[in-house]
Scaffold this motif. Structure first.
Motif, PDB file in Angstrom:
ATOM      1  N   ALA A 115      -2.330  10.781 -12.159  1.00  0.00           N
ATOM      2  CA  ALA A 115      -1.711  11.428 -10.968  1.00  0.00           C
ATOM      3  C   ALA A 115      -3.125  10.796  -9.269  1.00  0.00           C
ATOM      4  O   ALA A 115      -3.914  11.012  -9.962  1.00  0.00           O
ATOM      5  N   ILE A 116      -2.151  10.580  -8.650  1.00  0.00           N
ATOM      6  CA  ILE A 116      -2.364   9.899  -7.682  1.00  0.00           C
ATOM      7  C   ILE A 116      -2.301  10.507  -5.952  1.00  0.00           C
ATOM      8  O   ILE A 116      -0.975  11.876  -6.483  1.00  0.00           O
ATOM      9  N   THR A 117      -2.984  10.236  -5.110  1.00  0.00           N
ATOM     10  CA  THR A 117      -2.228  10.526  -4.076  1.00  0.00           C
ATOM     11  C   THR A 117      -2.460   9.703  -3.057  1.00  0.00           C
ATOM     12  O   THR A 117      -2.681   8.531  -3.456  1.00  0.00           O
ATOM     13  N   GLY A 118      -2.054   9.396  -1.672  1.00  0.00           N
ATOM     14  CA  GLY A 118      -1.693   8.818  -0.825  1.00  0.00           C
ATOM     15  C   GLY A 118      -0.972   9.414   0.451  1.00  0.00           C
ATOM     16  O   GLY A 118      -0.361  10.502   0.257  1.00  0.00           O
ATOM     17  N   PHE A 119      -1.029   8.286   1.295  1.00  0.00           N
ATOM     18  CA  PHE A 119      -0.528   9.263   2.174  1.00  0.00           C
ATOM     19  C   PHE A 119       0.746   9.554   2.213  1.00  0.00           C
ATOM     20  O   PHE A 119       2.252   8.836   1.715  1.00  0.00           O
ATOM     21  N   THR A 120       1.563  10.994   2.950  1.00  0.00           N
ATOM     22  CA  THR A 120       2.574  11.180   2.609  1.00  0.00           C
ATOM     23  C   THR A 120       3.590  11.513   3.530  1.00  0.00           C
ATOM     24  O   THR A 120       3.027  11.009   3.964  1.00  0.00           O
ATOM     25  N   THR A 121       4.845  11.787   2.778  1.00  0.00           N
ATOM     26  CA  THR A 121       6.788  10.993   3.822  1.00  0.00           C
ATOM     27  C   THR A 121       6.217  12.428   4.913  1.00  0.00           C
ATOM     28  O   THR A 121       6.693  11.828   6.162  1.00  0.00           O
ATOM     29  N   THR A 122       5.808  13.742   4.820  1.00  0.00           N
ATOM     30  CA  THR A 122       5.374  14.462   5.755  1.00  0.00           C
ATOM     31  C   THR A 122       4.381  13.869   6.705  1.00  0.00           C
ATOM     32  O   THR A 122       4.779  13.559   8.186  1.00  0.00           O
ATOM     33  N   GLU A 123       3.244  12.997   6.342  1.00  0.00           N
ATOM     34  CA  GLU A 123       2.615  12.375   7.316  1.00  0.00           C
ATOM     35  C   GLU A 123       2.644  11.160   8.318  1.00  0.00           C
ATOM     36  O   GLU A 123       3.410  10.218   9.193  1.00  0.00           O
ATOM     37  N   GLU A 124       4.065  10.475   7.123  1.00  0.00           N
ATOM     38  CA  GLU A 124       4.986   9.424   7.885  1.00  0.00           C
ATOM     39  C   GLU A 124       5.854   9.801   9.114  1.00  0.00           C
ATOM     40  O   GLU A 124       5.785   9.645  10.067  1.00  0.00           O
ATOM     41  N   ILE A 125       6.144  11.082   8.656  1.00  0.00           N
ATOM     42  CA  ILE A 125       7.039  11.135   9.979  1.00  0.00           C
ATOM     43  C   ILE A 125       6.224  11.847  11.200  1.00  0.00           C
ATOM     44  O   ILE A 125       6.827  11.492  11.833  1.00  0.00           O
ATOM     45  N   ILE A 126       5.283  12.421  11.060  1.00  0.00           N
ATOM     46  CA  ILE A 126       4.197  13.538  11.952  1.00  0.00           C
ATOM     47  C   ILE A 126       4.146  12.098  12.900  1.00  0.00           C
ATOM     48  O   ILE A 126       3.934  11.740  14.233  1.00  0.00           O
ATOM     49  N   ALA A 127       3.781  10.848  12.040  1.00  0.00           N
ATOM     50  CA  ALA A 127       2.587  10.073  12.782  1.00  0.00           C
ATOM     51  C   ALA A 127       3.623   8.598  13.536  1.00  0.00           C
ATOM     52  O   ALA A 127       3.365   7.940  14.009  1.00  0.00           O
ATOM     53  N   GLY A 128       5.104   9.214  13.082  1.00  0.00           N
ATOM     54  CA  GLY A 128       6.675   8.441  13.595  1.00  0.00           C
ATOM     55  C   GLY A 128       6.368   6.814  13.060  1.00  0.00           C
ATOM     56  O   GLY A 128       7.351   6.364  13.801  1.00  0.00           O
ATOM     57  N   LYS A 129       6.634   7.075  12.126  1.00  0.00           N
ATOM     58  CA  LYS A 129       6.208   5.836  11.325  1.00  0.00           C
ATOM     59  C   LYS A 129       7.712   5.642  10.160  1.00  0.00           C
ATOM     60  O   LYS A 129       7.665   4.384   9.185  1.00  0.00           O
ATOM     61  N   LYS A 130       7.883   6.773  10.154  1.00  0.00           N
ATOM     62  CA  LYS A 130       9.368   6.998   8.666  1.00  0.00           C
ATOM     63  C   LYS A 130       9.924   6.088   8.857  1.00  0.00           C
ATOM     64  O   LYS A 130      10.465   4.853   7.913  1.00  0.00           O
ATOM     65  N   SER A 131      10.521   5.374   9.669  1.00  0.00           N
ATOM     66  CA  SER A 131      11.432   4.727  10.715  1.00  0.00           C
ATOM     67  C   SER A 131      11.608   3.200  10.034  1.00  0.00           C
ATOM     68  O   SER A 131      12.857   2.232  10.219  1.00  0.00           O
ATOM     69  N   VAL A 132      10.344   2.387  10.002  1.00  0.00           N
ATOM     70  CA  VAL A 132       9.618   1.127  10.305  1.00  0.00           C
ATOM     71  C   VAL A 132       9.045   1.149   8.953  1.00  0.00           C
ATOM     72  O   VAL A 132       8.873  -0.467   8.898  1.00  0.00           O
ATOM     73  N   VAL A 133       7.898   2.179   7.972  1.00  0.00           N
ATOM     74  CA  VAL A 133       7.657   1.643   6.760  1.00  0.00           C
ATOM     75  C   VAL A 133       8.504   0.980   5.785  1.00  0.00           C
ATOM     76  O   VAL A 133       9.553   1.191   6.104  1.00  0.00           O
ATOM     77  N   PRO A 134       7.943  -0.217   4.959  1.00  0.00           N
ATOM     78  CA  PRO A 134       9.120  -0.709   4.497  1.00  0.00           C
ATOM     79  C   PRO A 134       9.849   0.321   2.785  1.00  0.00           C
ATOM     80  O   PRO A 134      10.156  -0.562   2.494  1.00  0.00           O
ATOM     81  N   PHE A 135       8.324   0.816   1.867  1.00  0.00           N
ATOM     82  CA  PHE A 135       9.131   1.986   1.270  1.00  0.00           C
ATOM     83  C   PHE A 135       7.665   2.949   1.105  1.00  0.00           C
ATOM     84  O   PHE A 135       7.328   3.582   2.715  1.00  0.00           O
TER      85      PHE A 135
END
Length: 237
Positions: free
Chosen positions: A155-175
């Protein structure tokens, strides 16, 4: 007593753009602050060694404790301008490796074989794999000698997809961290976006976002009996 190895990024911009990124300052500084309070020594390493760029957005999220570390000449020298190269690291010196974040790590952490070897060796000697936020990128692709992902069935965690969307970076991150974690056999846990959340599964400790740094550090420090008993072998006592 053995030390903690802190890993930072050398990437200066979101790849393919002119927008700067780099280390999220608090993810190194707050962790260092906790280690300092516990009397635990540490070193810094980066994929290329040397200079560490700062994500300018991270400077908006500082407090007195972060700024005090940032103003410390030792932190500036060892942690921001003269980080070790992987080839300069002796894994016998460390009981844990800690991957900091900032979006830059998504390009220079995941497939760096030198850092993977360092992490594998520390883990093989009963050490800890630790990360926060995007730093999970450093753990996602590490395999053991049998070709199995170290995060499989963990079980692990990290920066989430929702957080990428809020940060405005979902479209530029490689994964997306969750997708790769699950693809490689891990169970990806999360809480509400930008809430403090850290978990431990065996000797892997991870935190969800920049607000989870101190919780990650405390989970690691809880594994250490500073009186000299718990995990004494790991600390070289």
């Amino acid at each position: 007593m053995k030390k903690v190895l802190i890993v930072e990024t050398n990437v200066t911009r979101y790849q393919g753009t002119k927008e700067p990124t780099g280390l999220w300052l608090g993810e190194s500084a707050e962790f260092v602050d906790e280690l300092n309070k516990a009397g635990i020594a540490y070193d810094f390493v980066s994929p290329k060694g040397g200079f560490i760029p700062l994500d300018p957005r991270s400077m908006k999220y500082t407090d007195e404790s972060i700024l005090s570390v940032y103003e410390d000449p030792d932190f500036v020298h060892r942690g921001l301008t003269n980080t070790l190269k992987p080839a300069e690291v002796n894994t016998d010196d460390y009981f844990a490796i800690y991957y900091t974040g900032g979006h830059g790590v998504m390009w220079d952490f995941p497939d760096n074989t030198e850092l993977q070897t360092i992490a594998k060796e520390i883990y093989a000697h009963n050490g800890y794999l630790v990360s926060v936020c995007h730093g999970i990128a450093g753990l996602l692709n590490i395999k053991d000698d049998n070709g199995n992902y170290l995060i499989a069935n963990k079980a692990i965690t990290g920066f989430t997809t929702t957080e990428e969307i809020i940060a405005g970076k979902k479209s530029v991150v490689p994964f997306l961290n969750k997708e790769i974690a699950e693809k490689n056999g891990a169970t990806f846990k999360k809480k509400r976006f930008y809430k403090d959340y850290a978990i431990k599964d065996g000797r892997i400790i991870t935190g969800q976002n920049p607000f989870s740094v101190r919780s990650v550090a405390k989970l690691l420090l809880n594994e250490i009996d500073l009186g000299g008993n718990k995990h004494a072998n790991n600390l070289g006592k």
